[in-house]
Design a protein around this motif. Structure first.
Motif, PDB file in Angstrom:
ATOM      1  N   SER A   1     -16.649  -0.564  67.948  1.00  0.00           N
ATOM      2  CA  SER A   1     -17.177   0.241  69.048  1.00  0.00           C
ATOM      3  C   SER A   1     -16.125   1.265  69.447  1.00  0.00           C
ATOM      4  N   LEU A   2     -16.575   2.315  70.113  1.00  0.00           N
ATOM      5  CA  LEU A   2     -15.676   3.362  70.597  1.00  0.00           C
ATOM      6  C   LEU A   2     -15.695   3.359  72.121  1.00  0.00           C
ATOM      7  N   ASP A   3     -14.503   3.403  72.727  1.00  0.00           N
ATOM      8  CA  ASP A   3     -14.471   3.470  74.183  1.00  0.00           C
ATOM      9  C   ASP A   3     -14.665   4.923  74.623  1.00  0.00           C
ATOM     10  N   PRO A   4     -14.784   5.190  75.919  1.00  0.00           N
ATOM     11  CA  PRO A   4     -15.051   6.557  76.390  1.00  0.00           C
ATOM     12  C   PRO A   4     -14.001   7.583  75.963  1.00  0.00           C
ATOM     13  N   ASP A   5     -12.792   7.119  75.634  1.00  0.00           N
ATOM     14  CA  ASP A   5     -11.731   8.033  75.212  1.00  0.00           C
ATOM     15  C   ASP A   5     -11.644   8.182  73.700  1.00  0.00           C
ATOM     16  N   GLY A   6     -12.605   7.586  72.988  1.00  0.00           N
ATOM     17  CA  GLY A   6     -12.624   7.718  71.540  1.00  0.00           C
ATOM     18  C   GLY A   6     -11.736   6.745  70.798  1.00  0.00           C
ATOM     19  N   TYR A   7     -11.293   5.689  71.472  1.00  0.00           N
ATOM     20  CA  TYR A   7     -10.464   4.676  70.820  1.00  0.00           C
ATOM     21  C   TYR A   7     -11.360   3.632  70.160  1.00  0.00           C
ATOM     22  N   LEU A   8     -10.970   3.237  68.972  1.00  0.00           N
ATOM     23  CA  LEU A   8     -11.786   2.357  68.147  1.00  0.00           C
ATOM     24  C   LEU A   8     -11.377   0.894  68.334  1.00  0.00           C
ATOM     25  N   ARG A   9     -12.371   0.059  68.510  1.00  0.00           N
ATOM     26  CA  ARG A   9     -12.150  -1.384  68.604  1.00  0.00           C
ATOM     27  C   ARG A   9     -12.940  -2.057  67.482  1.00  0.00           C
ATOM     28  N   ILE A  10     -12.276  -2.858  66.669  1.00  0.00           N
ATOM     29  CA  ILE A  10     -12.943  -3.567  65.575  1.00  0.00           C
ATOM     30  C   ILE A  10     -13.325  -4.959  66.058  1.00  0.00           C
ATOM     31  N   SER A  11     -14.595  -5.310  65.876  1.00  0.00           N
ATOM     32  CA  SER A  11     -15.075  -6.588  66.398  1.00  0.00           C
ATOM     33  C   SER A  11     -15.437  -7.596  65.324  1.00  0.00           C
ATOM     34  N   ASP A  12     -15.791  -7.144  64.127  1.00  0.00           N
ATOM     35  CA  ASP A  12     -16.263  -8.095  63.129  1.00  0.00           C
ATOM     36  C   ASP A  12     -16.358  -7.437  61.759  1.00  0.00           C
ATOM     37  N   ARG A  13     -16.624  -8.268  60.756  1.00  0.00           N
ATOM     38  CA  ARG A  13     -16.984  -7.771  59.436  1.00  0.00           C
ATOM     39  C   ARG A  13     -18.505  -7.684  59.368  1.00  0.00           C
ATOM     40  N   LYS A  14     -19.014  -6.618  58.777  1.00  0.00           N
ATOM     41  CA  LYS A  14     -20.461  -6.420  58.721  1.00  0.00           C
ATOM     42  C   LYS A  14     -21.159  -7.585  58.031  1.00  0.00           C
ATOM     43  N   LYS A  15     -20.520  -8.134  56.996  1.00  0.00           N
ATOM     44  CA  LYS A  15     -21.145  -9.231  56.256  1.00  0.00           C
ATOM     45  C   LYS A  15     -21.311 -10.478  57.113  1.00  0.00           C
ATOM     46  N   ASP A  16     -20.543 -10.555  58.219  1.00  0.00           N
ATOM     47  CA  ASP A  16     -20.641 -11.713  59.104  1.00  0.00           C
ATOM     48  C   ASP A  16     -21.618 -11.502  60.254  1.00  0.00           C
ATOM     49  N   LEU A  17     -22.145 -10.287  60.401  1.00  0.00           N
ATOM     50  CA  LEU A  17     -23.050 -10.002  61.518  1.00  0.00           C
ATOM     51  C   LEU A  17     -24.259 -10.932  61.501  1.00  0.00           C
ATOM     52  N   ILE A  18     -24.611 -11.402  62.669  1.00  0.00           N
ATOM     53  CA  ILE A  18     -25.826 -12.193  62.834  1.00  0.00           C
ATOM     54  C   ILE A  18     -26.970 -11.243  63.183  1.00  0.00           C
ATOM     55  N   VAL A  19     -28.083 -11.394  62.503  1.00  0.00           N
ATOM     56  CA  VAL A  19     -29.300 -10.656  62.855  1.00  0.00           C
ATOM     57  C   VAL A  19     -30.326 -11.692  63.297  1.00  0.00           C
ATOM     58  N   ASN A  20     -30.593 -11.729  64.593  1.00  0.00           N
ATOM     59  CA  ASN A  20     -31.493 -12.766  65.106  1.00  0.00           C
ATOM     60  C   ASN A  20     -32.954 -12.439  64.814  1.00  0.00           C
ATOM     61  N   SER A  21     -33.848 -13.296  65.254  1.00  0.00           N
ATOM     62  CA  SER A  21     -35.269 -13.129  64.931  1.00  0.00           C
ATOM     63  C   SER A  21     -35.876 -11.897  65.583  1.00  0.00           C
ATOM     64  N   ALA A  22     -35.196 -11.337  66.588  1.00  0.00           N
ATOM     65  CA  ALA A  22     -35.670 -10.113  67.238  1.00  0.00           C
ATOM     66  C   ALA A  22     -35.076  -8.866  66.592  1.00  0.00           C
ATOM     67  N   GLY A  23     -34.251  -9.062  65.548  1.00  0.00           N
ATOM     68  CA  GLY A  23     -33.648  -7.934  64.850  1.00  0.00           C
ATOM     69  C   GLY A  23     -32.394  -7.393  65.507  1.00  0.00           C
ATOM     70  N   GLU A  24     -31.838  -8.121  66.467  1.00  0.00           N
ATOM     71  CA  GLU A  24     -30.629  -7.670  67.159  1.00  0.00           C
ATOM     72  C   GLU A  24     -29.386  -8.079  66.371  1.00  0.00           C
ATOM     73  N   ASN A  25     -28.432  -7.141  66.249  1.00  0.00           N
ATOM     74  CA  ASN A  25     -27.178  -7.416  65.552  1.00  0.00           C
ATOM     75  C   ASN A  25     -26.160  -8.001  66.529  1.00  0.00           C
ATOM     76  N   ILE A  26     -25.582  -9.126  66.148  1.00  0.00           N
ATOM     77  CA  ILE A  26     -24.645  -9.820  67.026  1.00  0.00           C
ATOM     78  C   ILE A  26     -23.371 -10.139  66.248  1.00  0.00           C
ATOM     79  N   PRO A  27     -22.206  -9.660  66.705  1.00  0.00           N
ATOM     80  CA  PRO A  27     -20.941  -9.984  66.037  1.00  0.00           C
ATOM     81  C   PRO A  27     -20.444 -11.367  66.453  1.00  0.00           C
ATOM     82  N   PRO A  28     -20.461 -12.345  65.563  1.00  0.00           N
ATOM     83  CA  PRO A  28     -20.104 -13.710  65.962  1.00  0.00           C
ATOM     84  C   PRO A  28     -18.646 -13.887  66.357  1.00  0.00           C
ATOM     85  N   GLN A  29     -17.741 -13.135  65.730  1.00  0.00           N
ATOM     86  CA  GLN A  29     -16.322 -13.352  66.008  1.00  0.00           C
ATOM     87  C   GLN A  29     -15.963 -13.013  67.451  1.00  0.00           C
ATOM     88  N   LYS A  30     -16.638 -12.028  68.019  1.00  0.00           N
ATOM     89  CA  LYS A  30     -16.385 -11.695  69.422  1.00  0.00           C
ATOM     90  C   LYS A  30     -16.700 -12.888  70.317  1.00  0.00           C
TER      91      LYS A  30
END
Length: 214
Positions: free
Chosen positions: A72-101
């Motif tokens: 994600s990017l904060d309002p000042d354009g700084y990048l925060r890494i939260s997860d690996r895409k391959k680990d993303l959870i996609v629930n039954s509603a289609g929402e992407n959830i980063p488990p490591q966070k």
């Protein structure tokens, strides 16, 4: 990352934002894909993988390098890494959830030593938890029954995730009979969780929790 030769972002010494990896370097363009994946392009990005057109085609699309990291990017354009895409959870509603966070929040609680979150194609998140035995004994006594342990862990989970939206809340959890270990093939030598292996070892339990049974 090597494909970015190898740095894509950095914190300037005069304006460091803790918890971020900084801003994209001046020679690079950076943006987030719809699913949160970090994309970059510019002269320092690789041209492709040697003799591997298939891998190149997956990593580079219209000149944009797909890093495989979610952030994600904060309002000042700084990048925060939260997860690996391959680990993303996609629930039954289609929402992407980063488990490591979520797992990091859980394990920041003194009572929770290990936590692994699942929820692919499920209506809610579930977790496998191994409590810190010393903290558990101090809180509920050395002869605590399962109900007392479950209650204490439930309280710790609620505290850890109190400010997260509903789809990032852990609705059900189970206590692991033993800690995840490298010996059992569940952790790498650097103690990272092998999610697929853990999911296989506890498949029946995860299915039970995800279906609302038990």
């Amino acid at each position: 990352m090597t494909e970015g030769s190898p740095v894509i972002a950095a914190n300037p010494l005069e304006a460091i934002h803790p918890g971020t990896v900084g801003r994209f370097l001046p020679n690079l363009e950076g943006r987030l894909a719809a699913d949160g994946e970090i994309l970059v392009r510019g002269p320092s990005v690789m041209l492709g993988y040697w003799n591997n057109e298939s891998a190149t085609g997956e990593a580079l699309v219209d000149g944009w390098l797909h890093t495989g990291d979610v952030g994600s990017l904060d309002p000042d354009g700084y990048l925060r890494i939260s997860d690996r895409k391959k680990d993303l959870i996609v629930n039954s509603a289609g929402e992407n959830i980063p488990p490591q966070k979520i797992e990091m929040r859980l394990m920041a609680q003194a009572l929770i030593e290990q936590a692994v979150v699942f929820g692919d194609r499920m209506p809610y998140l579930v977790a496998l938890i191994f409590p810190n035995q010393e903290v558990l004994e101090a809180r509920v006594g050395d002869h605590a029954d399962e109900a007392a342990t479950h209650k204490a862990v439930h309280k710790a989970i609620a505290t850890a995730l109190a400010d997260l939206p509903s789809h990032e809340q852990v609705k059900r959890f189970a206590l692991l009979p033993e800690a995840l270990s490298e010996t059992n093939g569940e952790l790498t030598p650097t103690l990272k969780v092998k999610r697929r292996v853990v999911a296989e070892h506890y498949a029946a339990l995860l299915t039970q929790m995800g279906s609302g049974k038990g």
